[in-house]
Design a protein around this motif. Structure first.
Motif, PDB file in Angstrom:
ATOM      1  N   VAL A   1       0.852  -1.198   0.000  1.00  0.00           N
ATOM      2  CA  VAL A   1       0.000   0.000   0.000  1.00  0.00           C
ATOM      3  C   VAL A   1       0.885   1.244   0.000  1.00  0.00           C
ATOM      4  CG1 VAL A   1      -1.561   1.367   1.444  1.00  0.00           C
ATOM      5  CG2 VAL A   1      -2.057  -1.023   1.006  1.00  0.00           C
TER       6      VAL A   1
ATOM      7  N   ARG B   1       2.087   1.946  -3.476  1.00  0.00           N
ATOM      8  CA  ARG B   1       1.054   2.436  -4.388  1.00  0.00           C
ATOM      9  C   ARG B   1       0.592   3.841  -4.036  1.00  0.00           C
ATOM     10  NH1 ARG B   1      -0.261  -3.126  -4.811  1.00  0.00           N
ATOM     11  NH2 ARG B   1      -1.201  -3.150  -2.750  1.00  0.00           N
ATOM     12  N   GLN B   2       0.684   4.201  -2.758  1.00  0.00           N
ATOM     13  CA  GLN B   2       0.147   5.483  -2.336  1.00  0.00           C
ATOM     14  C   GLN B   2       1.175   6.616  -2.348  1.00  0.00           C
ATOM     15  OE1 GLN B   2      -3.284   6.362  -1.175  1.00  0.00           O
ATOM     16  NE2 GLN B   2      -3.378   4.755  -2.700  1.00  0.00           N
TER      17      GLN B   2
ATOM     18  N   LEU C   1      -1.825   4.999   6.015  1.00  0.00           N
ATOM     19  CA  LEU C   1      -2.550   3.916   5.352  1.00  0.00           C
ATOM     20  C   LEU C   1      -2.004   2.524   5.648  1.00  0.00           C
ATOM     21  CD1 LEU C   1      -3.942   6.279   3.825  1.00  0.00           C
ATOM     22  CD2 LEU C   1      -4.204   4.673   1.950  1.00  0.00           C
TER      23      LEU C   1
ATOM     24  N   GLU D   1      -5.350  11.020 -10.581  1.00  0.00           N
ATOM     25  CA  GLU D   1      -5.165   9.831  -9.743  1.00  0.00           C
ATOM     26  C   GLU D   1      -4.826  10.231  -8.305  1.00  0.00           C
ATOM     27  OE1 GLU D   1      -3.197  10.845 -12.097  1.00  0.00           O
ATOM     28  OE2 GLU D   1      -1.074  10.423 -11.695  1.00  0.00           O
TER      29      GLU D   1
ATOM     30  N   LYS E   1      -8.355  12.281  -6.676  1.00  0.00           N
ATOM     31  CA  LYS E   1      -9.490  11.423  -6.343  1.00  0.00           C
ATOM     32  C   LYS E   1      -9.351  10.843  -4.929  1.00  0.00           C
ATOM     33  CE  LYS E   1      -9.872   7.377  -8.679  1.00  0.00           C
ATOM     34  NZ  LYS E   1      -9.544   6.192  -9.510  1.00  0.00           N
ATOM     35  N   ARG E   2      -8.136  10.981  -4.350  1.00  0.00           N
ATOM     36  CA  ARG E   2      -7.943  10.494  -2.981  1.00  0.00           C
ATOM     37  C   ARG E   2      -8.703  11.331  -1.960  1.00  0.00           C
ATOM     38  NH1 ARG E   2      -1.438   9.399  -2.690  1.00  0.00           N
ATOM     39  NH2 ARG E   2      -1.353   7.859  -4.365  1.00  0.00           N
ATOM     40  N   LEU E   3      -9.103  12.528  -2.371  1.00  0.00           N
ATOM     41  CA  LEU E   3      -9.882  13.367  -1.463  1.00  0.00           C
ATOM     42  C   LEU E   3     -11.344  13.227  -1.850  1.00  0.00           C
ATOM     43  CD1 LEU E   3     -10.080  15.479   0.753  1.00  0.00           C
ATOM     44  CD2 LEU E   3      -9.584  17.234  -0.935  1.00  0.00           C
ATOM     45  N   ASN E   4     -12.062  12.425  -1.097  1.00  0.00           N
ATOM     46  CA  ASN E   4     -13.484  12.218  -1.354  1.00  0.00           C
ATOM     47  C   ASN E   4     -14.262  13.402  -0.762  1.00  0.00           C
ATOM     48  OD1 ASN E   4     -16.143  11.416  -1.387  1.00  0.00           O
ATOM     49  ND2 ASN E   4     -15.756   9.332  -0.653  1.00  0.00           N
TER      50      ASN E   4
ATOM     51  N   ILE F   1     -16.431  12.901   2.301  1.00  0.00           N
ATOM     52  CA  ILE F   1     -15.767  12.803   3.601  1.00  0.00           C
ATOM     53  C   ILE F   1     -15.201  14.167   3.985  1.00  0.00           C
ATOM     54  CG2 ILE F   1     -13.891  11.684   4.880  1.00  0.00           C
ATOM     55  CD1 ILE F   1     -14.010   9.364   2.871  1.00  0.00           C
TER      56      ILE F   1
ATOM     57  N   ASP G   1     -15.003   6.052  -9.256  1.00  0.00           N
ATOM     58  CA  ASP G   1     -14.323   7.348  -9.239  1.00  0.00           C
ATOM     59  C   ASP G   1     -13.635   7.639  -7.908  1.00  0.00           C
ATOM     60  OD1 ASP G   1     -16.877   7.466  -8.120  1.00  0.00           O
ATOM     61  OD2 ASP G   1     -16.985   9.633  -8.350  1.00  0.00           O
ATOM     62  N   LYS G   2     -13.958   6.850  -6.879  1.00  0.00           N
ATOM     63  CA  LYS G   2     -13.341   7.081  -5.570  1.00  0.00           C
ATOM     64  C   LYS G   2     -12.266   6.046  -5.255  1.00  0.00           C
ATOM     65  CE  LYS G   2     -16.572  10.169  -4.173  1.00  0.00           C
ATOM     66  NZ  LYS G   2     -17.934   9.792  -4.513  1.00  0.00           N
TER      67      LYS G   2
ATOM     68  N   LEU H   1      -8.997   4.153  -5.043  1.00  0.00           N
ATOM     69  CA  LEU H   1      -7.613   4.610  -5.193  1.00  0.00           C
ATOM     70  C   LEU H   1      -6.695   3.507  -5.690  1.00  0.00           C
ATOM     71  CD1 LEU H   1      -7.322   6.354  -1.721  1.00  0.00           C
ATOM     72  CD2 LEU H   1      -8.167   7.306  -3.851  1.00  0.00           C
TER      73      LEU H   1
ATOM     74  N   CYS I   1      -5.564   1.170  -3.806  1.00  0.00           N
ATOM     75  CA  CYS I   1      -4.561   0.913  -2.749  1.00  0.00           C
ATOM     76  C   CYS I   1      -4.539  -0.559  -2.374  1.00  0.00           C
ATOM     77  CB  CYS I   1      -4.837   1.772  -1.527  1.00  0.00           C
ATOM     78  SG  CYS I   1      -6.342   1.339  -0.628  1.00  0.00           S
TER      79      CYS I   1
ATOM     80  N   ASN J   1     -11.152   5.704   1.382  1.00  0.00           N
ATOM     81  CA  ASN J   1     -11.808   6.803   0.659  1.00  0.00           C
ATOM     82  C   ASN J   1     -13.306   6.580   0.529  1.00  0.00           C
ATOM     83  OD1 ASN J   1     -11.170   9.310  -0.485  1.00  0.00           O
ATOM     84  ND2 ASN J   1     -11.390   8.512  -2.568  1.00  0.00           N
ATOM     85  N   ARG J   2     -13.828   5.629   1.305  1.00  0.00           N
ATOM     86  CA  ARG J   2     -15.240   5.244   1.230  1.00  0.00           C
ATOM     87  C   ARG J   2     -15.684   4.991  -0.212  1.00  0.00           C
ATOM     88  NH1 ARG J   2     -18.094   9.352   5.155  1.00  0.00           N
ATOM     89  NH2 ARG J   2     -16.702   9.038   6.901  1.00  0.00           N
TER      90      ARG J   2
END
Lengths: 501, 143
Positions: A24, A27-28, A59, A434, A437-440, A443, B9-10, B12, B14, B135-136
């Motif tokens: 992880v 990838r992150q 993560l 890419e 999109k990590r910021l939803n 949330i 779209d959400k 990631l 990971c 990221n839900r």
């Protein structure tokens, strides 16, 4: 380059008993620090690339990671410190101006932390905000000063265009380009739910966000990016950005790499071209010129929207603010030098400007002395870090505050101060799909709402403690503050007494 | 019925969902033990990836489940509540279900019964992949 003199600042410490090689972290990490070594069946790290943003640490499902500051050191010197030496090496490598992001990390005095708030005891009652009403609603804009009556004796109240805030906190300007679309969506939705405002920054307003117009402040900066009639009329107020606390006196430069199709369309510039904001507005060289722009904007919006003028806190701030108050502006926003930025030359960020606390106190004092305090509202920004800072700012004379760094922290920013690289692992200061999109937004906006709601609760608690039940009664109420560990000169500028006095 | 859905779209990419799924079905209490002390368990959710597009795929619990029809030993069955479950004691490892599932949601586990999403019904509550999606992107809801 023959030798790289710069050694990494951090070390990636991995507990191999805990690591499950899920990759992880690999990838992150947009900086490509982590990689898998098949020969060893182990994750390895190249710490030269690490910016200490904690994405991997956060993560990692088994908490196998931590980032530590390296103890590799130079021979200690209080004069040639490690950061000075490293900066010289970096400049000798590149020949360029050093760039940095977010607020200055230097050890300048934080005056918020040298002021203490009063509370009621015995002789005046404190108020319990859970049982009694506590007003945090705030109105920004020019206030009606004189009282007049019509022929029938009815009070005539003149209303000027203004802003209504449910709590005296707004999200300060961060442009679409410097931060991602998702980050903007979080700010816009949170502002709507909270009954406050967010600020577009100078990057224009994305078509998708016109629907949040009534909670939007649209900015007009020296680059005039994305400014057109519909844009000006889309927001609840217009802000003319003269300066920014983190980089007073200089313009901005959003590199072409960040100008993708959508940002280009919003800014109305060609895709891939650098967006350069000049240092001054080339049509403003005096208060009279500023007045012309203020009224041009009012004209364009039918005199329905208040105009904010945002300036960086600099040495002659009081005189400048006095000029702005006479220019027809409705609100003055002052940005202190500890404020954040998406990118600024390091030397400017770390050496130019003055603290917001001193600037705010002297502006409020000057406007009162000149009898023009009601002409304008004053919004303070540039490192307002907590509800206590908000209360102190209001007691020093602010009508409301601007917050940005705390908002970004709420969205996941870990203050790694690498925004200028465009590779924000948290999806905030980046235009890479890419990554952002990590910021939803679903949330993110909720976290912003939580933050401001929590601060508002705390502001009410502190006001209640002081026996004050409205922001109105706290504003400029400097008797509610006492200095601690300050010189007489500092106390005089802040207009407060020392603790114990 | 409530199912595991993925918002593309959400997602990631990971792959935390895979690891949490595998761990939560491993019977281990300490996550590293599930992967470091034995052959890593097979996850029942898989992230499909093509360059920058990523999304997790798990069993859809189809109304007219073709895997159930194709199962030669009767190991796969549609429950009254709508879930498609595999009875591991009956699975003979013919992998016909793996072949017919149009989503690739059934996984082979060498020498053992096939593995598929059971909505974490045994552990109760919200499926592990949903709980741990940062990221839900993965949600557990009626659609």
């Amino acid at each position: 380059m023959a030798i790289n003199y710069l050694q990494p600042d951090y070390e990636v410490v991995r507990n191999n008993d805990r690591c499950i090689r899920c990759r992880v972290c690999e990838r992150q990490c947009a900086n490509e620090v982590h990689f898998f070594d098949e020969k060893r069946n182990q994750m390895l790290a190249d710490e030269t690339k690490c910016v200490n943003c904690h994405r991997c640490v956060t993560l990692c499902p088994t908490r196998a990671l931590k980032i530590v500051k390296t103890d590799h050191c130079f021979k200690p010197s209080a004069n040639y410190t490690e950061s000075i030496i490293k900066d010289i090496y970096a400049q000798a490598d590149t020949g360029g101006v050093l760039l940095s992001s977010m607020g200055t990390p230097k050890e300048y005095p934080v005056y918020w932390d040298k002021m203490l708030i009063n509370a009621s005891q015995v002789t005046n009652p404190s108020i319990d905000p859970l049982r009694e009403p506590m007003e945090t609603r705030t109105y920004l804009g020019k206030k009606c000063e004189d009282v007049s009556y019509d022929k029938t004796g009815k009070l005539m109240i003149r209303h000027y265009p203004g802003l209504q805030l449910e709590t005296p906190i707004m999200f300060s300007a961060m442009s679409y380009g410097s931060i991602s679309k998702n980050a903007h969506e979080c700010l816009a939705r949170a502002a709507e739910e909270l009954g406050i405002y967010y600020n577009t920054g100078e990057g224009g307003l994305n078509e998708d966000f016109y629907k949040y117009g009534k909670n939007t402040i649209v900015q007009v900066a020296s680059g005039r990016f994305g400014v057109h009639e519909r844009y000006l009329n889309a927001g609840a107020a217009i802000e003319i950005k003269i300066g920014q606390g983190a980089k007073p006196g200089i313009g901005g430069h959003l590199p072409g790499a960040k100008i993708g199709a959508d940002v280009a369309k919003t800014r109305m510039i060609p895709e891939g071209s650098d967006a350069i904001s000049p240092a001054p507005h080339h049509d403003i060289y005096s208060i009279e010129d500023l007045r012309q722009l203020v009224f041009s904007l009012k004209e364009a919006t039918d005199y329905k929207k208040p105009v904010i003028v945002k300036i960086a806190a600099v040495h002659n701030i009081a005189a400048i603010a006095s000029g702005i108050a006479r220019s027809g502006a409705d609100i003055i926003a002052i940005d202190g030098f500890r404020g954040g930025t998406g990118a600024a030359p390091t030397r400017i960020r770390d050496n130019v400007g003055i603290p917001i606390e001193l600037a705010l106190a002297s502006v409020d004092e000057r406007l009162r002395e000149e009898g023009i305090r009601s002409n304008v509202s004053v919004v303070a920004g540039g490192s307002v870090r907590s509800s206590a800072d908000v209360v102190k700012a209001i007691a020093l004379g602010a009508d409301a505050v601007y917050i940005a760094t705390p908002a970004l922290l709420a969205l996941g920013c870990h203050l790694c101060r690498s925004c200028h690289t465009g590779k924000c692992n948290w999806g905030i200061a980046t235009q890479k799909p890419e990554l952002y999109k990590r910021l939803n937004p679903e949330i993110g906006y909720k976290r912003l709402v939580n933050l401001v709601t929590a601060w508002t609760h705390e502001i009410k608690e502190m006001m209640g403690g002081m026996g004050i039940n409205s922001i109105e009664a706290l504003r400029g109420n400097r008797l509610m503050l006492r200095g601690i560990g300050l010189t007489q000169k500092e106390l005089d500028i802040l207009g407060i007494k020392h603790a114990g006095e | 019925m409530k199912k595991v859905h993925v918002n593309e779209d959400k997602c990631l990419g990971c792959r935390l969902c895979e690891y949490w799924c595998a761990f939560s079905h491993s019977g281990e209490k300490y996550m590293p033990d599930a992967f470091n002390l034995q052959k890593p368990p097979v996850p029942r959710i898989v992230v499909e990836e093509n360059d920058k597009i990523t999304f997790a795929v798990a069993c859809r619990h189809c109304d007219d489940a073709i895997c159930v029809k194709s199962c030669i030993s009767g190991a796969l069955s549609k429950q009254a509540d709508g879930t498609v479950l595999v009875d591991e004691s009956k699975c003979v490892g013919c992998h016909t279900c793996v072949l017919v599932c149009p989503f690739g949601a059934i996984r082979m586990d060498e020498g053992k019964a096939v593995k598929k999403c059971d909505l974490c019904l045994k552990t109760g509550g919200v499926p592990s992949c949903v709980q741990h999606c940062p990221n839900r992107a993965i949600v557990y809801e009626e659609r």
